[in-house]
Design a protein around this motif. Structure first.
Motif, PDB file in Angstrom:
ATOM      1  N   ARG A  10      66.136 -63.240  40.926  1.00  0.00           N
ATOM      2  CA  ARG A  10      65.989 -62.975  42.138  1.00  0.00           C
ATOM      3  C   ARG A  10      66.583 -63.959  43.354  1.00  0.00           C
ATOM      4  NH1 ARG A  10      64.657 -57.688  42.849  1.00  0.00           N
ATOM      5  NH2 ARG A  10      63.062 -56.918  41.276  1.00  0.00           N
ATOM      6  N   ASP A  11      67.000 -63.912  44.086  1.00  0.00           N
ATOM      7  CA  ASP A  11      67.514 -64.725  45.347  1.00  0.00           C
ATOM      8  C   ASP A  11      66.681 -64.754  46.478  1.00  0.00           C
ATOM      9  OD1 ASP A  11      69.958 -65.320  43.974  1.00  0.00           O
ATOM     10  OD2 ASP A  11      71.033 -63.624  44.577  1.00  0.00           O
ATOM     11  N   CYS A  12      66.425 -65.953  46.920  1.00  0.00           N
ATOM     12  CA  CYS A  12      65.674 -65.920  48.104  1.00  0.00           C
ATOM     13  C   CYS A  12      66.283 -66.754  49.189  1.00  0.00           C
ATOM     14  CB  CYS A  12      64.215 -66.741  47.981  1.00  0.00           C
ATOM     15  SG  CYS A  12      63.263 -65.750  46.703  1.00  0.00           S
ATOM     16  N   SER A  13      66.136 -66.411  50.250  1.00  0.00           N
ATOM     17  CA  SER A  13      66.892 -67.044  51.564  1.00  0.00           C
ATOM     18  C   SER A  13      65.678 -67.319  52.661  1.00  0.00           C
ATOM     19  CB  SER A  13      67.989 -66.340  51.944  1.00  0.00           C
ATOM     20  OG  SER A  13      67.530 -65.073  52.562  1.00  0.00           O
ATOM     21  N   VAL A  14      65.919 -68.414  53.383  1.00  0.00           N
ATOM     22  CA  VAL A  14      65.112 -68.765  54.459  1.00  0.00           C
ATOM     23  C   VAL A  14      65.912 -69.383  55.601  1.00  0.00           C
ATOM     24  CG1 VAL A  14      63.349 -70.312  55.142  1.00  0.00           C
ATOM     25  CG2 VAL A  14      63.165 -69.755  52.953  1.00  0.00           C
ATOM     26  N   SER A  15      65.828 -68.799  56.828  1.00  0.00           N
ATOM     27  CA  SER A  15      66.373 -68.960  58.047  1.00  0.00           C
ATOM     28  C   SER A  15      65.749 -70.106  59.002  1.00  0.00           C
ATOM     29  CB  SER A  15      67.111 -67.625  58.505  1.00  0.00           C
ATOM     30  OG  SER A  15      65.874 -66.808  59.052  1.00  0.00           O
ATOM     31  N   ASP A  16      66.485 -70.202  59.921  1.00  0.00           N
ATOM     32  CA  ASP A  16      65.977 -71.095  61.051  1.00  0.00           C
ATOM     33  C   ASP A  16      65.260 -72.433  60.550  1.00  0.00           C
ATOM     34  OD1 ASP A  16      66.529 -68.957  62.833  1.00  0.00           O
ATOM     35  OD2 ASP A  16      64.999 -67.982  62.373  1.00  0.00           O
ATOM     36  N   LEU A  17      65.940 -72.952  59.783  1.00  0.00           N
ATOM     37  CA  LEU A  17      65.607 -74.465  59.244  1.00  0.00           C
ATOM     38  C   LEU A  17      66.200 -75.517  60.061  1.00  0.00           C
ATOM     39  CD1 LEU A  17      65.492 -73.841  55.422  1.00  0.00           C
ATOM     40  CD2 LEU A  17      63.624 -73.654  56.873  1.00  0.00           C
ATOM     41  N   THR A  18      65.414 -76.591  60.199  1.00  0.00           N
ATOM     42  CA  THR A  18      66.122 -77.760  61.051  1.00  0.00           C
ATOM     43  C   THR A  18      66.977 -78.417  60.223  1.00  0.00           C
ATOM     44  OG1 THR A  18      63.802 -77.579  62.527  1.00  0.00           O
ATOM     45  CG2 THR A  18      65.302 -79.605  62.567  1.00  0.00           C
ATOM     46  N   GLY A  20      68.719 -81.477  58.826  1.00  0.00           N
ATOM     47  CA  GLY A  20      68.417 -83.062  58.613  1.00  0.00           C
ATOM     48  C   GLY A  20      66.855 -83.069  58.172  1.00  0.00           C
ATOM     49  N   ALA A  21      66.137 -82.174  58.301  1.00  0.00           N
ATOM     50  CA  ALA A  21      64.659 -82.224  58.010  1.00  0.00           C
ATOM     51  C   ALA A  21      64.450 -81.967  56.483  1.00  0.00           C
ATOM     52  CB  ALA A  21      63.802 -80.924  58.659  1.00  0.00           C
ATOM     53  N   THR A  22      63.180 -82.442  56.062  1.00  0.00           N
ATOM     54  CA  THR A  22      62.913 -82.392  54.697  1.00  0.00           C
ATOM     55  C   THR A  22      61.959 -81.224  54.185  1.00  0.00           C
ATOM     56  OG1 THR A  22      63.512 -84.695  54.279  1.00  0.00           O
ATOM     57  CG2 THR A  22      62.136 -83.677  52.471  1.00  0.00           C
ATOM     58  N   TYR A  23      62.232 -80.310  53.319  1.00  0.00           N
ATOM     59  CA  TYR A  23      61.265 -79.264  53.012  1.00  0.00           C
ATOM     60  C   TYR A  23      60.894 -79.383  51.330  1.00  0.00           C
ATOM     61  CZ  TYR A  23      62.670 -77.337  57.381  1.00  0.00           C
ATOM     62  OH  TYR A  23      63.009 -77.032  58.800  1.00  0.00           O
ATOM     63  N   GLU A  24      59.950 -78.873  51.199  1.00  0.00           N
ATOM     64  CA  GLU A  24      59.557 -78.769  49.510  1.00  0.00           C
ATOM     65  C   GLU A  24      59.595 -77.004  49.480  1.00  0.00           C
ATOM     66  OE1 GLU A  24      57.127 -82.653  48.284  1.00  0.00           O
ATOM     67  OE2 GLU A  24      56.057 -80.742  48.335  1.00  0.00           O
ATOM     68  N   TYR A  25      59.848 -76.510  48.350  1.00  0.00           N
ATOM     69  CA  TYR A  25      59.705 -75.205  47.986  1.00  0.00           C
ATOM     70  C   TYR A  25      58.840 -74.795  46.618  1.00  0.00           C
ATOM     71  CZ  TYR A  25      64.006 -75.304  50.834  1.00  0.00           C
ATOM     72  OH  TYR A  25      64.926 -75.493  51.833  1.00  0.00           O
ATOM     73  N   ARG A  26      58.053 -73.792  46.777  1.00  0.00           N
ATOM     74  CA  ARG A  26      57.297 -73.504  45.561  1.00  0.00           C
ATOM     75  C   ARG A  26      57.552 -72.059  45.302  1.00  0.00           C
ATOM     76  NH1 ARG A  26      51.064 -73.049  47.064  1.00  0.00           N
ATOM     77  NH2 ARG A  26      51.053 -71.486  48.872  1.00  0.00           N
ATOM     78  N   ILE A  27      57.575 -71.600  44.114  1.00  0.00           N
ATOM     79  CA  ILE A  27      57.755 -70.233  43.576  1.00  0.00           C
ATOM     80  C   ILE A  27      56.912 -69.908  42.366  1.00  0.00           C
ATOM     81  CG2 ILE A  27      59.764 -70.922  41.871  1.00  0.00           C
ATOM     82  CD1 ILE A  27      61.160 -68.352  42.885  1.00  0.00           C
ATOM     83  N   ARG A  28      56.510 -68.562  42.217  1.00  0.00           N
ATOM     84  CA  ARG A  28      56.094 -68.195  41.031  1.00  0.00           C
ATOM     85  C   ARG A  28      56.242 -66.833  40.754  1.00  0.00           C
ATOM     86  NH1 ARG A  28      49.723 -67.053  41.976  1.00  0.00           N
ATOM     87  NH2 ARG A  28      49.922 -65.340  43.685  1.00  0.00           N
ATOM     88  N   GLU A  29      55.761 -66.251  39.443  1.00  0.00           N
ATOM     89  CA  GLU A  29      56.463 -64.931  39.199  1.00  0.00           C
ATOM     90  C   GLU A  29      55.117 -63.976  39.296  1.00  0.00           C
ATOM     91  OE1 GLU A  29      58.600 -63.398  35.422  1.00  0.00           O
ATOM     92  OE2 GLU A  29      56.782 -63.883  34.837  1.00  0.00           O
ATOM     93  N   VAL A 156      80.771 -74.237  68.761  1.00  0.00           N
ATOM     94  CA  VAL A 156      79.749 -74.559  67.621  1.00  0.00           C
ATOM     95  C   VAL A 156      80.289 -74.872  66.269  1.00  0.00           C
ATOM     96  CG1 VAL A 156      77.912 -73.223  68.729  1.00  0.00           C
ATOM     97  CG2 VAL A 156      79.398 -72.348  66.713  1.00  0.00           C
ATOM     98  N   ALA A 157      79.824 -75.718  65.522  1.00  0.00           N
ATOM     99  CA  ALA A 157      80.619 -75.955  64.140  1.00  0.00           C
ATOM    100  C   ALA A 157      80.604 -74.716  63.369  1.00  0.00           C
ATOM    101  CB  ALA A 157      79.745 -76.910  63.592  1.00  0.00           C
ATOM    102  N   ASN A 158      81.759 -74.481  62.707  1.00  0.00           N
ATOM    103  CA  ASN A 158      82.062 -73.364  61.955  1.00  0.00           C
ATOM    104  C   ASN A 158      81.491 -73.719  60.578  1.00  0.00           C
ATOM    105  OD1 ASN A 158      82.803 -71.054  61.031  1.00  0.00           O
ATOM    106  ND2 ASN A 158      85.062 -71.487  60.757  1.00  0.00           N
ATOM    107  N   ASP A 159      80.066 -73.771  60.384  1.00  0.00           N
ATOM    108  CA  ASP A 159      79.632 -74.067  58.985  1.00  0.00           C
ATOM    109  C   ASP A 159      78.327 -73.509  59.081  1.00  0.00           C
ATOM    110  OD1 ASP A 159      78.470 -75.677  56.753  1.00  0.00           O
ATOM    111  OD2 ASP A 159      79.781 -77.280  57.464  1.00  0.00           O
ATOM    112  N   VAL A 160      77.544 -73.553  57.883  1.00  0.00           N
ATOM    113  CA  VAL A 160      76.155 -72.902  57.581  1.00  0.00           C
ATOM    114  C   VAL A 160      75.268 -73.212  58.653  1.00  0.00           C
ATOM    115  CG1 VAL A 160      74.323 -72.496  55.950  1.00  0.00           C
ATOM    116  CG2 VAL A 160      76.555 -72.816  55.188  1.00  0.00           C
ATOM    117  N   VAL A 161      75.283 -74.474  59.234  1.00  0.00           N
ATOM    118  CA  VAL A 161      74.431 -74.755  60.461  1.00  0.00           C
ATOM    119  C   VAL A 161      75.223 -74.832  61.506  1.00  0.00           C
ATOM    120  CG1 VAL A 161      72.935 -76.389  61.538  1.00  0.00           C
ATOM    121  CG2 VAL A 161      72.883 -76.093  58.930  1.00  0.00           C
ATOM    122  N   PRO A 162      75.374 -73.985  62.593  1.00  0.00           N
ATOM    123  CA  PRO A 162      76.150 -73.824  63.752  1.00  0.00           C
ATOM    124  C   PRO A 162      75.813 -74.815  64.918  1.00  0.00           C
ATOM    125  CG  PRO A 162      74.831 -72.013  63.865  1.00  0.00           C
ATOM    126  CD  PRO A 162      74.386 -72.701  62.795  1.00  0.00           C
TER     127      PRO A 162
END
Length: 254
Positions: A10-18, A20-29, A156-162
């Motif tokens: 499975r692929d998961c995606s998250v948008s509207d992240l900042t 340079g910020a630091t995040y932690e991810y968790r996952i389970r079945e 805007v920058a032509n990148d994942v983060v515009p």
């Protein structure tokens, strides 16, 4: 779930992240039978990639003084960019001399093409990092000051983060070259009862129109000083006389 040998990826995606910020991810079945749900798996700290704002490498006309008429306004960015969703590009013309009429060119992001501009388009983006704006004919005028403003987010920058571009401004003064006299020949002087009629043959290095001024009126029977006052063609910007010559005084009244 307990008896599954092959599990579907499975692929998961998250948008509207900042950036340079630091995040932690968790996952389970999870399973239909909750007894077989897996425990949460927690990732370590993950820092989002920070994309730098678009940076201008060069622009034309350049800041400072220019002595020629540019065809286009060109801004070169260091990295690939794309047109933003808002903002304006503004070019203002104001007078250094009285002969320069004020004018303004303002373009929104909707006026800019995503490809190289062709007439009658007003502007476009070339090679993902070159912004070209086509001003109307006659916009660049000698003796004028040009102020250029690219509002924040116009590109805007032509990148994942515009990442949006910051405010960018510069000023250029169009200083017309003064014509240089290359040839002067006083071909004929005729003294009449009404004054002096003189003929000159001149040549300048630039296309020029000029008027011949009497520099100083002397008492009768004294020489007169005369000289041409060159002006840039076709704008009419004038300079002081570049030379002077002595004309013989009249015999009768002037």
């Amino acid at each position: 779930c307990a008896n599954l040998v092959i599990r579907t990826t499975r692929d998961c995606s998250v948008s509207d992240l900042t950036a340079g910020a630091t995040y932690e991810y968790r996952i389970r079945e999870t399973c239909r039978d909750a007894r077989f749900n897996s425990a949460w798996t927690v990732s370590g700290p993950v820092a989002q990639v920070s994309v730098a704002a678009p940076n201008v490498l060069s622009n034309m006309p350049a800041a400072g003084e220019m002595s020629f008429t540019p065809f286009d306004i060109v801004v070169v960015y260091q990295n690939p960019v794309r047109i933003g969703s808002s903002g304006t590009f503004t070019a203002r013309r104001s007078g250094l001399l009285n002969e320069c009429p004020d004018a303004e060119l303002s373009l929104s992001t909707a006026d800019i093409s995503t490809t190289a501009p062709t007439l009658p388009e007003t502007g476009g983006l070339t090679n993902n990092n070159v912004l070209t704006v086509k001003p109307p004919t006659g916009f660049f005028f000698p003796g004028c000051r040009f102020s250029f403003t690219i509002s924040p987010g116009f590109v805007v920058a032509n990148d994942v983060v515009p990442t949006p571009s910051p405010l960018y401004e510069w000023t250029s003064d169009y200083v017309a070259n003064q014509p240089v006299l290359q040839k002067l020949l006083l071909t004929n002087v005729e003294v009449t009862t009404h004054g002096i009629r003189a003929k000159f043959e001149t040549r300048y290095d630039l296309t020029t129109k000029f008027s011949c001024d009497v520099l100083a009126l002397q008492p009768e029977q004294q020489p007169l000083l005369a000289g041409p006052r060159p002006a840039a063609y076709p704008t009419g910007l004038t300079w002081g006389p570049q030379w002077q010559t002595v004309l013989p005084s009249s015999v009768g009244p002037i």
